[in-house]
Design a protein around this motif. Structure first.
Motif, PDB file in Angstrom:
ATOM      1  N   ASP A 179       0.775  10.858 -14.868  1.00 38.97           N
ATOM      2  CA  ASP A 179       1.348  11.050 -13.529  1.00 38.97           C
ATOM      3  C   ASP A 179       1.630  12.518 -13.211  1.00 38.97           C
ATOM      4  OD1 ASP A 179       2.240  10.460 -11.009  1.00 38.97           O
ATOM      5  OD2 ASP A 179       4.014   9.349 -11.649  1.00 38.97           O
ATOM      6  N   GLY A 182      -7.154   7.807  -4.227  1.00 43.28           N
ATOM      7  CA  GLY A 182      -6.038   8.208  -5.075  1.00 43.28           C
ATOM      8  C   GLY A 182      -6.090   7.560  -6.444  1.00 43.28           C
ATOM      9  N   SER A 238      -5.742   5.380  -0.665  1.00 42.74           N
ATOM     10  CA  SER A 238      -5.287   4.647  -1.852  1.00 42.74           C
ATOM     11  C   SER A 238      -6.406   4.518  -2.880  1.00 42.74           C
ATOM     12  CB  SER A 238      -4.766   3.267  -1.464  1.00 42.74           C
ATOM     13  OG  SER A 238      -3.641   3.382  -0.629  1.00 42.74           O
ATOM     14  N   MET A 252      -0.591   5.316  -7.845  1.00 41.19           N
ATOM     15  CA  MET A 252      -0.630   4.910  -6.438  1.00 41.19           C
ATOM     16  C   MET A 252       0.320   3.769  -6.105  1.00 41.19           C
ATOM     17  SD  MET A 252      -2.644   7.011  -4.960  1.00 41.19           S
ATOM     18  CE  MET A 252      -2.513   6.231  -3.371  1.00 41.19           C
ATOM     19  N   THR A 253       0.396   2.764  -6.968  1.00 39.01           N
ATOM     20  CA  THR A 253       1.079   1.521  -6.613  1.00 39.01           C
ATOM     21  C   THR A 253       2.574   1.709  -6.391  1.00 39.01           C
ATOM     22  OG1 THR A 253      -0.592   0.287  -7.829  1.00 39.01           O
ATOM     23  CG2 THR A 253       1.412  -0.893  -7.254  1.00 39.01           C
ATOM     24  N   ASP A 273       4.128   4.253  -5.223  1.00 39.04           N
ATOM     25  CA  ASP A 273       4.370   4.889  -3.919  1.00 39.04           C
ATOM     26  C   ASP A 273       4.051   3.955  -2.761  1.00 39.04           C
ATOM     27  OD1 ASP A 273       4.737   8.191  -4.122  1.00 39.04           O
ATOM     28  OD2 ASP A 273       4.028   7.182  -5.907  1.00 39.04           O
ATOM     29  N   ASP A 321      10.947   6.629  -3.437  1.00 44.54           N
ATOM     30  CA  ASP A 321       9.954   7.178  -4.355  1.00 44.54           C
ATOM     31  C   ASP A 321      10.641   7.857  -5.548  1.00 44.54           C
ATOM     32  OD1 ASP A 321       7.446   7.929  -5.355  1.00 44.54           O
ATOM     33  OD2 ASP A 321       7.485   9.822  -4.269  1.00 44.54           O
ATOM     34  N   ASP A 327      -0.730  10.059  -3.604  1.00 40.30           N
ATOM     35  CA  ASP A 327       0.101   8.858  -3.606  1.00 40.30           C
ATOM     36  C   ASP A 327       1.241   8.980  -2.609  1.00 40.30           C
ATOM     37  OD1 ASP A 327       1.023  10.890  -5.370  1.00 40.30           O
ATOM     38  OD2 ASP A 327       2.168   9.463  -6.562  1.00 40.30           O
TER      39      ASP A 327
END
Length: 153
Positions: free
Chosen positions: A71, A57, A54, A128-129, A131, A108, A78
């Motif tokens: 993104d 990432g 994380s 990251m958050t 996912d 997701d 992620d």
């Protein structure tokens, strides 16, 4: 050098550069590792890997956004971390891993509620958050399914 390392880490050693379904393949790497590497079923190994992937990432995702835009699809670390969250403390049975994989991918892609809002965080934090939250939803969903499945057999 910074960009090269970030791309290697963020793409999970190139998985993110597959021409289609790179996120699904990133999740698949995590699910197969959980299924076939027994140490990953132990919290003392999996939790530090989730934290490390994380944090890496967030950094790699931010650097990859500078190179590819918001993104980028090549950033799949992620999915790796999120899938591992979806598997935390679940049995390493094919059924549990398959349910976790399918539900993680669903959440997701669908991005219900807070998962969608988390994407708006800046840089690698947004990558990251969402996912990690999708992984939490998937983990709870699998636990519920595993509780009710015995009633149907």
């Amino acid at each position: 050098m910074r960009s090269l390392v970030a791309k290697a880490v963020g793409s999970v050693l190139g998985v993110g550069y597959l021409p289609f379904a790179s996120g699904t393949f990133g999740s698949l790497v995590a699910a197969l590792a959980y299924l076939f590497i027994p140490a990953l079923t132990q919290l003392q190994w999996l939790l530090p890997l989730i934290v490390a992937s994380s944090l890496l990432g967030v950094w790699a995702g931010g650097v990859m956004e500078e190179a590819y835009g918001e993104d980028p699809s090549a950033a799949v670390i992620d999915e790796l971390a999120g899938q591992w969250v979806a598997l935390v403390a679940l049995p390493a049975s094919p059924l549990a891993v398959l349910l976790s994989f399918l539900l993680f991918r669903l959440y997701d892609i669908w991005k219900p509620g807070l998962v969608d809002r988390a994407q708006s965080l800046p840089g690698g934090w947004g990558i990251m958050t969402d996912d990690l939250l999708a992984g939490l939803l998937a983990n709870f969903s699998v636990r519920l399914l595993l509780l009710v499945l015995p009633f149907f057999s």
